[in-house]
Write a protein that holds these residues in place. Structure first.
Motif, PDB file in Angstrom:
ATOM      1  N   ASP A 123       0.944  -1.261  -0.066  1.00 33.59           N
ATOM      2  CA  ASP A 123       0.064   0.176  -0.172  1.00 33.59           C
ATOM      3  C   ASP A 123       0.762   1.292   0.209  1.00 33.59           C
ATOM      4  O   ASP A 123       0.623   2.170  -0.589  1.00 33.59           O
ATOM      5  N   ALA A 124       2.060   1.157   0.782  1.00 38.10           N
ATOM      6  CA  ALA A 124       2.705   2.360   0.891  1.00 38.10           C
ATOM      7  C   ALA A 124       3.398   2.767  -0.456  1.00 38.10           C
ATOM      8  O   ALA A 124       3.514   3.838  -0.966  1.00 38.10           O
ATOM      9  N   MET A 125       3.658   1.546  -1.021  1.00 36.47           N
ATOM     10  CA  MET A 125       4.698   1.871  -2.411  1.00 36.47           C
ATOM     11  C   MET A 125       3.553   2.266  -3.507  1.00 36.47           C
ATOM     12  O   MET A 125       3.872   3.069  -4.267  1.00 36.47           O
ATOM     13  N   ILE A 126       2.497   1.713  -3.665  1.00 40.80           N
ATOM     14  CA  ILE A 126       1.415   2.060  -4.570  1.00 40.80           C
ATOM     15  C   ILE A 126       0.972   3.410  -4.295  1.00 40.80           C
ATOM     16  O   ILE A 126       0.827   4.426  -5.153  1.00 40.80           O
ATOM     17  N   SER A 127       0.854   3.827  -3.027  1.00 38.00           N
ATOM     18  CA  SER A 127       0.380   5.259  -2.690  1.00 38.00           C
ATOM     19  C   SER A 127       1.030   6.347  -3.194  1.00 38.00           C
ATOM     20  O   SER A 127       0.698   7.459  -3.691  1.00 38.00           O
ATOM     21  N   VAL A 128       2.441   6.050  -3.036  1.00 37.39           N
ATOM     22  CA  VAL A 128       3.456   7.331  -3.373  1.00 37.39           C
ATOM     23  C   VAL A 128       3.941   7.078  -4.654  1.00 37.39           C
ATOM     24  O   VAL A 128       4.510   8.134  -5.318  1.00 37.39           O
ATOM     25  N   GLU A 129       3.989   5.888  -5.251  1.00 36.20           N
ATOM     26  CA  GLU A 129       4.595   5.889  -6.700  1.00 36.20           C
ATOM     27  C   GLU A 129       3.684   5.635  -7.896  1.00 36.20           C
ATOM     28  O   GLU A 129       3.801   5.956  -8.979  1.00 36.20           O
ATOM     29  N   ASP A 130       2.510   5.120  -7.375  1.00 36.40           N
ATOM     30  CA  ASP A 130       1.605   4.864  -8.724  1.00 36.40           C
ATOM     31  C   ASP A 130       0.044   4.397  -8.101  1.00 36.40           C
ATOM     32  O   ASP A 130      -0.303   3.252  -8.143  1.00 36.40           O
ATOM     33  N   ARG A 131      -0.664   5.392  -7.865  1.00 33.62           N
ATOM     34  CA  ARG A 131      -1.876   5.033  -7.128  1.00 33.62           C
ATOM     35  C   ARG A 131      -2.897   4.561  -8.014  1.00 33.62           C
ATOM     36  O   ARG A 131      -3.947   3.932  -7.714  1.00 33.62           O
ATOM     37  N   ARG A 132      -2.731   4.556  -9.398  1.00 31.69           N
ATOM     38  CA  ARG A 132      -3.607   4.005 -10.214  1.00 31.69           C
ATOM     39  C   ARG A 132      -3.213   2.432 -10.756  1.00 31.69           C
ATOM     40  O   ARG A 132      -3.390   2.290 -11.901  1.00 31.69           O
TER      41      ARG A 132
END
Length: 723
Positions: free
Chosen positions: A108-117
Motif C-alpha cells: 500500500d505504501a509503495m502504490i500510494s506514493v509511486e503509482d496510485r492507479r
C-alpha cells in the motif's frame, strides 16, 4: 421556333439543377476533414505498430523465473595505490519475498506514493500522463515524471536511466509487454524485490535488514513508509545520511496512504515515523568520502557500459588517509566539521576526508561544500601583483583606505605604516591586499583565480580580495599545488587503472597536459611569501621541522578556518567550520586547521627527502634595474603616435636635436615631439630615485608629487588607492 423554346426550357432546368446541387466542403472544413481522415489513418497505423512492438517484446521477454534470478548493479573492488583492497562495493540482495509474504502495508505504501492507479492502468498511466502534459503546457517549466511502477521495473531490469526520448519509448513498450505477459501481483512482486533503495541494497528485504536489522516480513507501517520514500532519491532520503529528510519524506508517504484510502485518518495520525529505531552502522570510514568522489568518474573514463565485475586502482595512500582522518578528528573544535585534501606533485589524491564522521553524514565537504576562503584568497591577489611587477622586497604602506565606499580593517585594528610585500603577506594585512587588488584590478585577480582552477562564481567587488567569494577546498588545494609546481597547472585525479577480474585493462591514467599559468619567477616569489607566512607569520602552527609554505584563512565572525600549504612535493588543504555557517569561537586558520595540517604532514612527508624551496627570483629584463645605456636606449627604436593614434616614423637626426630625454619605457608619446616643445629640465627623469640613491650614495629629494611606489603619503595613481 418550338425547338428553340424547348432548348431554352432545358437550359433553365439545367441551371436550376446546378444551383440546387449541394456544394462540397471548402476552406477550413476541407482541411479539418483531411486532418481527421489522415489523423485517423496514422493513429490506426501507430496502434498497429505499437501492438506489433509489444507482441514481439512480450514474446522475446525472459520468463518469470529468469527475471527473478537476474541481478542489477556491478561489483567493484577498490584498491589503494599499493594494490591492497580497501573496499568492495556492489549490490546486496536479501531473501526473495513472494507476493503472499510481502506485508500489505508495504504494498500500500509503495502504490500510494509511486503509482496510485497501479491496478487500473495497463502499464502506462494515461490519466497521469495527460495531466502532466497539461500542467507542463500551462506554465510548468518541465514535463513532470509520469513513470508507473511497471515502467520503473522495465527500466530497472532492461534499460538505463538516460532521460532520452528513445529510452522513454522503449520503456513504454516494455511496460506494456510486462503487463501483457505477467499479472499485476507478479509485477509488483518483481518490483519490490528488485528496486534500489540506496547503500547497495536491492529489494525491500535487503533494505529492511540494512536500515532496521530485521527482515521485511516484520515491517511496521512507519518503516514501510521510510522504505517507500527512498525510491524517489535513495541517497538524499537515506535515513543513515539525513534522518530529518527521511522522516519528512516518510510523512509524505503516510499522507498519501491516508488520502487514497490505504490508512484511515486515525491510523495515519497514530504513526510516529520519528520513533523508528535505525540500525547503527559500523565498518564504514572516511575512505568512503574518497570513493564517493572518484567512482562516479568511471562513467566518463570507461569505454562502454558493462555489468562485469571490475577492479579499480586508486591514488589513495592508506597510511596517509588514516593520518588525515586522525588529524581532522583530533583538531576540529567541538560541534564543527572538518575536511582535508592532500595531493601529490602530479595531482594524484593521497588522502581525502570530507567530514568528521561518514556514518553520521556522508556530505563531502572536501569536494562539494562551497565556503568563503577568507585570507587564503590573497594567494591570487599577490600572484596578480607579482605578475604585474611587484617583488617581495617592494615597499607598501599599511594605512586606512577606502575603495568605492568600502573600508577594510586589519584583524588587530591597527596600521603599521611602511612595510615590504613579504611582511604584508606573512601577517595577512588586509589594507595592503585591498590596495594591491585595486591597483592591479579586481577583474585581474578574478582572472588569476580562474587561471589556477577556481570553478565557482567569483565576485569583482573590492571585498573579493579578502575572500568573500565562496569556493571549494579541492579547488583551493589545486591552486596551491600549482604554485608548488613552479606555476604549472595541476589536474587532480584519483583513479590510476581499471581492469576486469580477468585482467583486461579498461583504463589507465595518463599524465594531463600541463600549462604554465604564471612565469616561474612569479611562482618563486609567491613561494617566498608563503614560506614567510609559515616561518614568522600567521601560519607558524603549521611548522613541521622542514620547509613549509602556506597560508591561513579566516572568515568574518570565525565561521570558517582554512590552512593550505605544501612541503616536499605534497600539497594539503584543511577546512573547518559548521555546516550551518554559524560562528565558532576561537576558530582561526592559524589555530585548529594549521595544527591539523602539521599533524598530517609530519606523517605524510616522513619518508620523503627534505626539499628546499626555490625562491630565487630570476626577474625578466623589463623588471631589472637598467644601466644608463639601456635606460636611454636608441631613439630610433622608439615609435610614436599622432593625435589620432596612428603610428608615425621616428624623428630624424635633425629633429632629435634639443629633444628631451626619451620617455619612460612603455610610455608612448601621443604626438611627434618638436624642438622647443618642452624645456630639457621639464622632461621625465633619466633614472629612478632608487637608482640615483644607489649611484650617489645619498638620498635624492623627489620632485613635488613624485614618490616611490608605496611610499608614505604617496599620491594615489589613477584608479588606485583611496586613503
Amino acid at each position: 421556333m418550338a425547338t428553340k423554346r424547348g432548348t431554352g426550357s432545358n437550359n433553365r432546368n439545367s441551371q436550376k439543377r446546378r444551383q440546387t446541387k449541394p456544394a462540397g466542403p471548402t476552406g477550413f472544413r476541407l482541411w479539418l476533414r483531411r486532418l481527421l481522415v489522415w489523423g485517423s489513418g496514422l493513429a490506426v497505423l501507430g496502434a498497429f505498430a505499437l501492438a506489433c512492438a509489444v507482441f514481439f517484446a512480450a514474446r522475446s521477454m525472459p520468463g518469470y523465473s529468469a527475471l527473478m534470478s537476474s541481478q542489477q548493479g556491478q561489483m567493484i573492488i577498490v584498491r589503494a595505490r599499493d594494490g591492497s583492497e580497501i573496499v568492495s562495493l556492489g549490490p546486496s540482495y536479501g531473501e526473495w519475498l513472494y507476493s503472499d509474504d510481502i506485508p500489505q502495508v508495504m504494498k500500500d505504501a509503495m502504490i500510494s506514493v509511486e503509482d496510485r492507479r497501479y491496478y487500473s492502468h495497463f502499464g502506462i498511466d494515461a490519466i497521469g500522463l495527460a495531466r502532466a502534459i497539461y500542467v507542463w503546457a500551462t506554465g510548468d517549466e518541465r514535463l513532470g515524471a509520469t513513470s508507473t511502477i511497471t515502467q520503473q521495473l522495465a527500466r530497472n531490469i532492461f534499460l538505463n536511466s538516460n532521460r532520452t526520448v528513445d529510452r522513454k519509448l522503449r520503456e513504454a513498450v516494455l511496460a506494456l509487454a510486462l503487463e501483457a505477459k505477467f499479472s499485476k501481483e507478479q509485477i509488483l512482486e518483481l518490483y519490490l524485490n528488485k528496486v534500489y533503495f540506496g547503500g547497495g541494497a536491492y529489494g525491500i528485504d535487503s533494505a529492511s535488514r540494512k536500515f532496521f536489522s530485521h527482515p521485511a516480513t516484520e515491517l511496521s507501517t512507519a518503516e514501510a513508509a521510510i522504505i517507500a520514500g527512498l525510491v524517489k532519491a535513495p541517497s538524499h532520503y537515506s535515513p543513515t545520511a539525513d534522518v530529518d529528510a527521511a522522516v519528512s519524506r516518510a510523512n509524505v508517504v503516510i499522507e498519501q496512504m491516508r488520502k487514497y484510502g490505504a490508512l484511515d485518518p486515525g491510523e495515519a495520525a497514530a504513526v510516529d515515523v520519528s520513533a523508528v529505531k535505525l540500525k547503527p552502522e559500523e565498518g564504514q570510514n572516511s575512505i568512503r568520502y574518497f570513493t564517493d568522489w572518484a567512482l562516479p568518474q568511471l562513467d566518463v573514463l570507461l569505454p562502454y557500459d558493462s555489468s562485469e565485475p571490475i577492479e579499480v586502482w586508486t591514488t589513495i595512500d592508506l597510511s596517509m588517509q588514516r593520518a588525515a582522518t586522525a588529524a581532522v578528528t583530533a583538531n576540529a573544535p567541538a560541534g564543527t566539521q572538518g575536511a582535508l585534501v592532500s595531493m601529490d606533485r602530479d595531482g594524484g589524491i593521497l588522502a581525502l576526508v570530507g567530514g568528521t564522521d561518514y556514518v553520521k553524514s556522508n556530505y563531502n565537504r572536501a569536494t562539494e561544500a562551497v565556503r568563503q576562503p577568507g585570507s587564503a584568497w590573497k594567494l591570487f591577489v599577490y600572484l596578480a601583483a607579482l605578475e604585474a611587477g611587484y617583488t617581495p622586497d617592494d615597499r607598501v604602506v599599511d594605512v586606512p583606505v577606502t575603495i568605492d565606499g568600502w573600508s577594510p580593517r586589519n584583524s588587530n585594528g591597527r596600521n603599521v605604516g611602511e612595510i615590504d610585500v613579504r611582511t604584508a603577506f606573512a601577517y595577512s594585512i588586509n589594507t595592503v591586499a585591498a590596495q594591491l587588488g585595486n591597483e592591479v584590478g579586481f577583474g585581474t585577480v578574478a582572472s588569476m583565480a580562474r587561471r589556477f582552477g577556481i570553478t565557482t562564481p567569483i565576485s569583482t567587488y573590492p571585498s573579493m580580495v579578502l575572500g568573500s567569494s565562496e569556493t571549494r577546498l579541492l579547488d583551493m588545494t589545486r591552486a596551491f599545488a600549482a604554485v608548488s609546481a613552479g606555476g604549472r597547472s595541476i589536474e587532480p585525479y584519483g583513479i590510476l587503472k581499471v581492469a576486469t577480474t580477468s585482467g583486461e585493462v579498461l583504463y589507465e591514467h595518463e599524465a594531463a597536459r600541463s600549462t604554465q599559468l604564471v612565469p616561474d619567477y612569479v611562482a618563486a616569489g609567491m613561494t617566498d611569501l608563503l614560506q614567510t607566512a609559515v616561518n614568522t607569520g600567521t601560519g607558524r602552527a603549521a611548522q613541521i621541522g622542514r620547509p613549509v609554505a602556506g597560508k591561513t584563512g579566516t572568515t568574518s565572525s570565525n565561521k570558517d578556518g582554512w590552512f593550505l600549504g605544501f612541503s616536499s612535493g605534497i600539497t594539503t588543504g584543511v577546512w573547518m567550520g559548521r555546516d550551518d555557517a554559524r560562528a565558532v569561537p576561537g576558530l582561526q586558520g592559524g589555530t585548529a586547521p594549521a595544527r591539523a595540517f602539521a599533524a598530517y604532514m609530519r606523517h605524510a612527508v616522513k619518508d620523503r627527502p627534505v626539499e628546499q624551496f626555490d625562491t630565487d627570483l630570476q626577474l625578466p629584463e623589463w623588471q631589472l634595474e637598467p644601466d644608463d645605456e639601456v635606460l636611454f636606449g636608441d631613439p630610433e627604436e622608439y615609435y610614436f603616435m599622432d593625435e589620432e593614434g596612428n603610428l608615425v616614423p621616428p624623428p630624424g637626426p635633425d629633429e632629435r636635436r634639443g629633444m628631451p630625454f626619451p620617455p619612460d619605457e612603455g610610455v608612448l608619446p601621443q604626438r611627434r615631439p618638436e624642438p622647443g616643445d618642452l624645456p630639457a629640465a621639464a622632461g621625465p627623469p633619466a633614472a629612478s630615485d632608487d637608482f640615483l640613491e644607489r649611484a650617489t650614495g645619498g638620498a635624492v629629494s623627489p620632485e613635488p608629487g613624485a614618490r616611490r611606489r608605496g611610499a608614505p603619503g604617496a599620491a594615489p595613481p589613477q584608479g588606485g588607492f583611496q586613503p
